[in-house]
Design an enzyme around this catalytic site. Structure first.
Site, PDB file in Angstrom:
ATOM      1  N   HIS A  62       0.806  -1.160   0.007  1.00 26.33           N
ATOM      2  CA  HIS A  62      -0.090  -0.009   0.092  1.00 26.33           C
ATOM      3  C   HIS A  62       0.781   1.126  -0.144  1.00 26.33           C
ATOM      4  CE1 HIS A  62      -3.779   2.446   1.880  1.00 26.33           C
ATOM      5  NE2 HIS A  62      -2.912   2.976   0.721  1.00 26.33           N
ATOM      6  N   GLU A 116       1.018   8.045  -3.899  1.00 24.46           N
ATOM      7  CA  GLU A 116       1.927   7.769  -2.921  1.00 24.46           C
ATOM      8  C   GLU A 116       3.212   8.548  -2.759  1.00 24.46           C
ATOM      9  OE1 GLU A 116       1.409   5.289  -0.376  1.00 24.46           O
ATOM     10  OE2 GLU A 116      -0.747   5.599  -0.991  1.00 24.46           O
ATOM     11  N   HIS A 120       3.245  10.962   0.439  1.00 23.43           N
ATOM     12  CA  HIS A 120       4.381  10.183   1.221  1.00 23.43           C
ATOM     13  C   HIS A 120       5.669  10.464   1.020  1.00 23.43           C
ATOM     14  CE1 HIS A 120       0.953   8.706   3.343  1.00 23.43           C
ATOM     15  NE2 HIS A 120       0.485   7.982   2.290  1.00 23.43           N
TER      16      HIS A 120
END
Length: 241
Positions: A62, A116, A120
């Site tokens: 993930h 992502e 992040h």
């Protein structure tokens, strides 16, 4: 004298900006998060297989998420950062296998990976460039075979219910570190094994014990659903309801 004063001020401003930039990207550890596709798909939202085909019945990445020891986390740290698929072209086949998208509508994964990286990965720019970020996550995935760890302990994706503590013990026994377990709810409102959180040091290479316990949405016993039957058997034309 005035010139040297201006130079000194200029240097101090640059140093201050550098400190602010670095501190804005500071963090204490990474969460390395893997998700079970059967649980992702067995919800009211359902799922869509990627255009590259149905993923393997295995845990998929993930994300690799910078976090703080107090339980909070940085997010979208650099508004100028962009995702460039050409920079990770050599990783594409591995990403499709180990980091597949299940979002609807069906896609090739770039949208998921871009999210992502920008949300992040941008907070770990002091450690990784784009290629390094995705490579680090793939390397961690190779270190940790969650499905093998669980099946070796008799915990299989067969739709049965298993103790959360037994699941944690099986993973701890296999990798040497305690995982965080996260659940979601299926269409029958049963809690099911959804995500596994592991902690990684700030280099993004070594597993560590988690500095803070991951909050859990699980009951004492949870379902480990299969992947490939029922609502998750969708073709690539399926769109999210």
């Amino acid at each position: 004298m005035k010139t040297s004063g201006r130079v000194l001020i200029h240097i101090l401003v640059i140093q201050l900006l550098t400190v602010l930039c670095i501190s804005s990207q500071d963090f204490d550890f990474f969460y390395f998060v893997q998700q079970w596709p059967g649980s992702y798909c067995d919800t009211r939202r359902s799922c869509c297989y990627p255009t590259t085909g149905k993923p393997e019945a295995d845990f998929g990445i993930h994300g690799l998420w910078p976090n703080y020891d107090d339980g909070t986390y940085p997010s979208s740290c650099d508004s100028s950062i962009r995702y460039d698929a050409s920079k990770i072209s050599d990783l594409k086949s591995s990403l499709e296998r180990y980091w597949p998208t299940l979002n609807c509508p069906s896609s090739n994964g770039d949208k998921f990976w871009a999210h992502e990286w920008m949300k992040h990965g941008s907070c770990a720019e002091s450690i990784f460039d784009e290629h390094g970020y995705f490579q680090a996550a793939l390397n961690l995935r190779k270190q940790v075979n969650l499905l093998q760890a669980l099946e070796s302990a008799g915990i299989k994706p067969d739709g049965r219910f298993y103790s959360v503590e037994k699941i944690k013990e099986a993973i701890t026994e296999a990798i040497g570190f305690t995982p965080g377990i996260d659940c979601n709810v299926d269409t029958s409102k049963n809690h099911q094994l959804y995500q596994v959180f592991l902690c990684v040091d700030t280099s993004g290479t070594k597993l560590i014990e988690c500095p803070v316990a991951q909050s859990s949405r699980c009951g004492s016993k949870i379902e480990f659903p299969s992947f490939g039957s029922g609502r998750d058997s969708l073709d690539s034309d399926h769109t999210e309801l």
